[in-house]
Design a protein around this motif. Sequence first.
Motif, PDB file in Angstrom:
ATOM      1  N   ASP A  92       0.937  -1.170   0.151  1.00  0.00           N
ATOM      2  CA  ASP A  92      -0.168  -0.055  -0.035  1.00  0.00           C
ATOM      3  C   ASP A  92       0.816   1.233  -0.086  1.00  0.00           C
ATOM      4  O   ASP A  92       0.553   2.258  -0.752  1.00  0.00           O
ATOM      5  CB  ASP A  92      -0.852   0.213   1.137  1.00  0.00           C
ATOM      6  CG  ASP A  92      -2.203  -0.713   1.078  1.00  0.00           C
ATOM      7  OD1 ASP A  92      -2.302  -1.445   0.102  1.00  0.00           O
ATOM      8  OD2 ASP A  92      -3.066  -0.525   2.013  1.00  0.00           O
ATOM      9  N   ASP A 119      -4.841 -10.034  -2.612  1.00  0.00           N
ATOM     10  CA  ASP A 119      -5.689  -8.931  -2.197  1.00  0.00           C
ATOM     11  C   ASP A 119      -4.823  -7.785  -2.024  1.00  0.00           C
ATOM     12  O   ASP A 119      -5.239  -6.677  -2.934  1.00  0.00           O
ATOM     13  CB  ASP A 119      -6.383  -9.166  -0.701  1.00  0.00           C
ATOM     14  CG  ASP A 119      -7.498  -8.201  -0.430  1.00  0.00           C
ATOM     15  OD1 ASP A 119      -8.173  -7.483  -1.429  1.00  0.00           O
ATOM     16  OD2 ASP A 119      -8.063  -7.962   0.875  1.00  0.00           O
ATOM     17  N   ALA A 120      -4.061  -7.338  -1.238  1.00  0.00           N
ATOM     18  CA  ALA A 120      -3.611  -6.025  -0.802  1.00  0.00           C
ATOM     19  C   ALA A 120      -2.801  -5.397  -1.974  1.00  0.00           C
ATOM     20  O   ALA A 120      -2.664  -4.303  -2.363  1.00  0.00           O
ATOM     21  CB  ALA A 120      -2.914  -6.083   0.433  1.00  0.00           C
ATOM     22  N   LEU A 122      -3.250  -5.883  -5.223  1.00  0.00           N
ATOM     23  CA  LEU A 122      -3.937  -6.108  -6.462  1.00  0.00           C
ATOM     24  C   LEU A 122      -5.239  -5.166  -6.184  1.00  0.00           C
ATOM     25  O   LEU A 122      -5.820  -5.024  -5.207  1.00  0.00           O
ATOM     26  CB  LEU A 122      -4.579  -7.596  -6.431  1.00  0.00           C
ATOM     27  CG  LEU A 122      -5.080  -7.953  -7.470  1.00  0.00           C
ATOM     28  CD1 LEU A 122      -4.385  -7.945  -8.682  1.00  0.00           C
ATOM     29  CD2 LEU A 122      -5.569  -9.417  -7.073  1.00  0.00           C
ATOM     30  N   GLY A 123      -5.291  -4.275  -7.103  1.00  0.00           N
ATOM     31  CA  GLY A 123      -6.657  -3.470  -7.091  1.00  0.00           C
ATOM     32  C   GLY A 123      -6.406  -1.965  -7.151  1.00  0.00           C
ATOM     33  O   GLY A 123      -7.269  -1.153  -7.230  1.00  0.00           O
ATOM     34  N   GLY A 124      -5.198  -1.436  -6.819  1.00  0.00           N
ATOM     35  CA  GLY A 124      -4.733  -0.248  -7.000  1.00  0.00           C
ATOM     36  C   GLY A 124      -5.204   0.792  -5.856  1.00  0.00           C
ATOM     37  O   GLY A 124      -4.786   1.937  -5.643  1.00  0.00           O
ATOM     38  N   LYS A 125      -5.710   0.337  -4.592  1.00  0.00           N
ATOM     39  CA  LYS A 125      -6.138   1.160  -3.538  1.00  0.00           C
ATOM     40  C   LYS A 125      -4.833   1.619  -2.742  1.00  0.00           C
ATOM     41  O   LYS A 125      -3.911   0.448  -2.288  1.00  0.00           O
ATOM     42  CB  LYS A 125      -7.041   0.815  -2.753  1.00  0.00           C
ATOM     43  CG  LYS A 125      -8.556   0.896  -3.415  1.00  0.00           C
ATOM     44  CD  LYS A 125      -9.286   0.533  -2.299  1.00  0.00           C
ATOM     45  CE  LYS A 125     -10.889   0.224  -2.476  1.00  0.00           C
ATOM     46  NZ  LYS A 125     -11.606  -0.576  -1.451  1.00  0.00           N
ATOM     47  N   LYS A 209     -10.489 -11.293  -7.513  1.00  0.00           N
ATOM     48  CA  LYS A 209     -10.332  -9.852  -7.368  1.00  0.00           C
ATOM     49  C   LYS A 209     -10.316  -8.877  -8.627  1.00  0.00           C
ATOM     50  O   LYS A 209     -11.077  -7.954  -8.672  1.00  0.00           O
ATOM     51  CB  LYS A 209      -9.379  -9.643  -6.364  1.00  0.00           C
ATOM     52  CG  LYS A 209      -9.168  -8.350  -6.121  1.00  0.00           C
ATOM     53  CD  LYS A 209      -8.752  -7.740  -4.851  1.00  0.00           C
ATOM     54  CE  LYS A 209      -8.617  -6.143  -4.476  1.00  0.00           C
ATOM     55  NZ  LYS A 209      -8.197  -5.822  -3.362  1.00  0.00           N
ATOM     56  N   ARG A 223     -17.947  -3.509  -6.288  1.00  0.00           N
ATOM     57  CA  ARG A 223     -16.277  -3.552  -5.790  1.00  0.00           C
ATOM     58  C   ARG A 223     -16.408  -3.652  -4.201  1.00  0.00           C
ATOM     59  O   ARG A 223     -15.721  -4.158  -3.480  1.00  0.00           O
ATOM     60  CB  ARG A 223     -15.384  -2.796  -6.030  1.00  0.00           C
ATOM     61  CG  ARG A 223     -14.009  -2.935  -5.718  1.00  0.00           C
ATOM     62  CD  ARG A 223     -12.835  -2.209  -6.292  1.00  0.00           C
ATOM     63  NE  ARG A 223     -11.804  -2.515  -5.252  1.00  0.00           N
ATOM     64  CZ  ARG A 223     -10.467  -1.614  -5.705  1.00  0.00           C
ATOM     65  NH1 ARG A 223     -10.175  -1.373  -6.903  1.00  0.00           N
ATOM     66  NH2 ARG A 223      -9.455  -2.311  -4.917  1.00  0.00           N
TER      67      ARG A 223
HETATM   68  N1  GLY Z   1      -4.812  -2.297  -2.123  1.00  0.00           N
HETATM   69  C1  GLY Z   1      -5.939  -3.008  -2.122  1.00  0.00           C
HETATM   70  C2  GLY Z   1      -6.917  -3.118  -2.809  1.00  0.00           C
HETATM   71  O1  GLY Z   1      -6.835  -2.108  -3.884  1.00  0.00           O
HETATM   72  O2  GLY Z   1      -7.881  -3.230  -2.792  1.00  0.00           O
END
Ligand code: GLY
Length: 342
Positions: A92, A119-120, A122-125, A209, A223
């Motif tokens: 992150d 999870d962590a 993957l997904g860009g948050k 995911k 999502r």
């Molecule tokens: N970093 C976690 C997500 O994008 O879900």
Amino acid sequence: MLDDVRFSAGEFSTSIRFLSDPTQALEGVQLALFDTNTRPLLGSWSGPEVVWPAGESSKSWAQIDSALSKALELELGRDGVLAGVGGGVVTDMAAFAASLYMRGCKLVLVPTTLLAMVDAALGGKTGIDYNGYKNLVGSFYPAAELRIWPGFLQNLPERDFRSGLAEVIKHALLGESDLHSLLVNQRQAILAREPDVLEELIYKAIMVKVGFVERDFREKGERAFLNLGHTFGHALEAVAGFDGSWTHGEAVCWGIGRALDLGVRLGLTPRGYQREVESLLLSYGFVLRAPHKDAGALLSALKHDKKKYNGHVRFVLQTGFGQCLQTTADDAQVLATLAGGI
Ligand code: GLY
């Protein structure tokens, strides 16, 4: 070895590479970001690096600043390649730093835990904690490349491994029946971390995911279902004080139990489905009670959660396998649900 996967999220595109050898993890990287736990995993790396103290307390501006100032000292340009090697905290933070440097430089993530692989990372948050709020400050910035070496999992401490399994179970409940069957039928092999089964598990969990992120990158709709168990789980983590007495995954499983309970109370979740999921969670050693916790304190922590909608907390509940909805609930019902889980 598994085939590469490419997917798009908004204007970004990510390629996921499954490595046969960990020495490939930092090929082409100009600045590697580790924590004190993950630095020894890539002992052969001799390039520029920043090593953050391991743990949630590192998720701060000060540590982001250390990465940005190192990138500047190295005179990296927008085409500079920054990598984060670690679990969810490092991935992150590395992603947040990469999103800021020159308004976005190339990001490679090398997840070293099961939770980060599925999870962590993957997904860009991306994000850091801020003024006591978890992940309050951040951005959307997916990695250009995710490099996964499943071999890292062989030496992961047992509780960390199971913490990742919690997210895998959650992904299965969102409607991946092959993953659900694998969890039910191959439990011994999964817990024994048999490499072939583990690879299949990681791949299938990742694809769940990827599907949600591709369809709803900015979390305008479905999502949010990935947050199943998280609203209750974060409240438990907050009340426990992020002191390690509950791992994130353990808290999420407790939270899934509470979400099912609330769904039953609201007449949305069938009791048979609740029992089936509880027995899967118990079979993996997760506990569905948090003794000695105070329901009132859990309710306050829950209301502090940033995922609110018009001042109300929105819960992700299930009406069955793969069937989710988001809803609000009265404090009295939530309090009764919390009291049922202690
Ligand atoms: N970093 C976690 C997500 O994008 O879900």
